[in-house]
Design an enzyme around this catalytic site. Structure first.
Site, PDB file in Angstrom:
ATOM      1  N   ASP A   9     -73.892 203.201 -31.927  1.00  0.00           N
ATOM      2  CA  ASP A   9     -74.868 201.945 -31.274  1.00  0.00           C
ATOM      3  C   ASP A   9     -76.070 202.479 -30.319  1.00  0.00           C
ATOM      4  OD1 ASP A   9     -75.022 199.367 -29.874  1.00  0.00           O
ATOM      5  OD2 ASP A   9     -74.417 200.525 -27.978  1.00  0.00           O
ATOM      6  N   ASP A  11     -78.298 200.621 -27.282  1.00  0.00           N
ATOM      7  CA  ASP A  11     -78.458 200.478 -25.777  1.00  0.00           C
ATOM      8  C   ASP A  11     -76.882 200.546 -25.117  1.00  0.00           C
ATOM      9  OD1 ASP A  11     -80.828 199.306 -26.479  1.00  0.00           O
ATOM     10  OD2 ASP A  11     -80.207 197.341 -26.102  1.00  0.00           O
ATOM     11  N   ASP A 196     -70.525 201.493 -26.568  1.00  0.00           N
ATOM     12  CA  ASP A 196     -70.104 201.287 -25.317  1.00  0.00           C
ATOM     13  C   ASP A 196     -69.558 200.030 -25.019  1.00  0.00           C
ATOM     14  OD1 ASP A 196     -72.565 199.942 -25.541  1.00  0.00           O
ATOM     15  OD2 ASP A 196     -72.935 200.306 -23.377  1.00  0.00           O
TER      16      ASP A 196
END
Length: 256
Positions: A9, A11, A196
């Site tokens: 991922d 961001d 996250d």
């Protein structure tokens, strides 16, 4: 062909939540490159956004998973199909007004509005609005009304997923689907995934090893099966600092 393939991922994971920098992860990025291990970006960002980051990260010809798994970006390809996005917008606009009004998607916003809510520059926000497969947006009503909104879209074949900041509409493909497709394409024997936010959960569980990067700016990821067995682990630090530590530790353990 590569034995290990890494999926990440962006961001809040490889990129810092506040300034979108990957600088703290550079040692691990260099280690991956030195060993020829593919790094596959897996993000809610569009192909237009990923193209810029892909070049900055020097990822060569490796593909990337875009728009939360709804599409695959392939460097050098100019092919693009806006039909899935048009179908999403049509389904959204077919909702009763009381369900449609609380959702403001990127297609309802100007570049300046997207820049304001994301912290992106106006130019980067324009790239974020070049969508082909999915529609992120902000929900501005109660959770109960949101549940009705999600049900109504499901009846129209549209899936909704909550990410770090947005509720995103798509035709149902996830990052896990992209992981499986690209892992098979590259002949991966082992896969490592890092993320996250809740929209990373499927990808983390689909990989042989998953790393949950600490998230101090959103709901984060609840306990997952595999944490007790060590196939899913968590970082002590957030963002690219945690990413760097985790990847270096795993590379130290794995002989590719």
């Amino acid at each position: 062909m590569s034995k290990l393939v890494v999926f990440s991922d962006l961001d809040g994971t490889l990129l810092d939540h506040a300034n979108y920098s990957f600088a703290p992860a550079q040692p691990a990025l260099d280690a991956l490159a030195a060993r020829g291990i593919p790094l596959i970006l897996a993000t809610s960002k569009t192909a237009a956004e990923v193209a810029v980051l892909h070049e900055a990260l020097s990822l060569g010809d490796w593909p990337a998973i875009v728009e939360n798994g709804a599409g695959i970006y392939r460097p050098g390809s100019t092919a693009g199909d806006a039909a899935p996005y048009a179908a999403l917008r049509a389904a959204l606009d077919s909702l009763p007004p009381d369900l449609r009004a609380p959702f403001r998607g990127f297609g309802d916003m100007s570049d300046a509005e997207v820049a304001e809510i994301t912290g992106l520059s106006p130019a980067a926000a324009a790239l974020a609005r070049q969508r082909q497969h999915s529609e992120p947006g902000l929900w501005q009503e109660s959770d109960a009304t949101q549940a009705c909104f999600i049900t109504a879209l499901a009846d129209r074949g549209i899936a909704c997923r909550s990410g770090g900041r947005f509720l995103t509409l798509s035709h149902g493909r996830t990052k896990a689907d992209g992981l499986r497709e690209i892992a098979a394409e590259l002949g991966a024997e082992r896969t490592l995934a890092l993320g996250d936010a809740p929209n990373d959960t499927d990808m983390l569980q689909a990989a042989d090893l998953g790393v949950i990067v600490r998230n101090d700016h959103g709901p984060g990821i609840p306990p997952l099966p595999g944490e007790g067995q060590g196939t899913i682990r968590r970082t002590a630090d957030p963002g690219p600092i945690g990413w760097n530590t985790a990847v270096l530790a795993i590379l130290n353990d794995i002989k590719d």
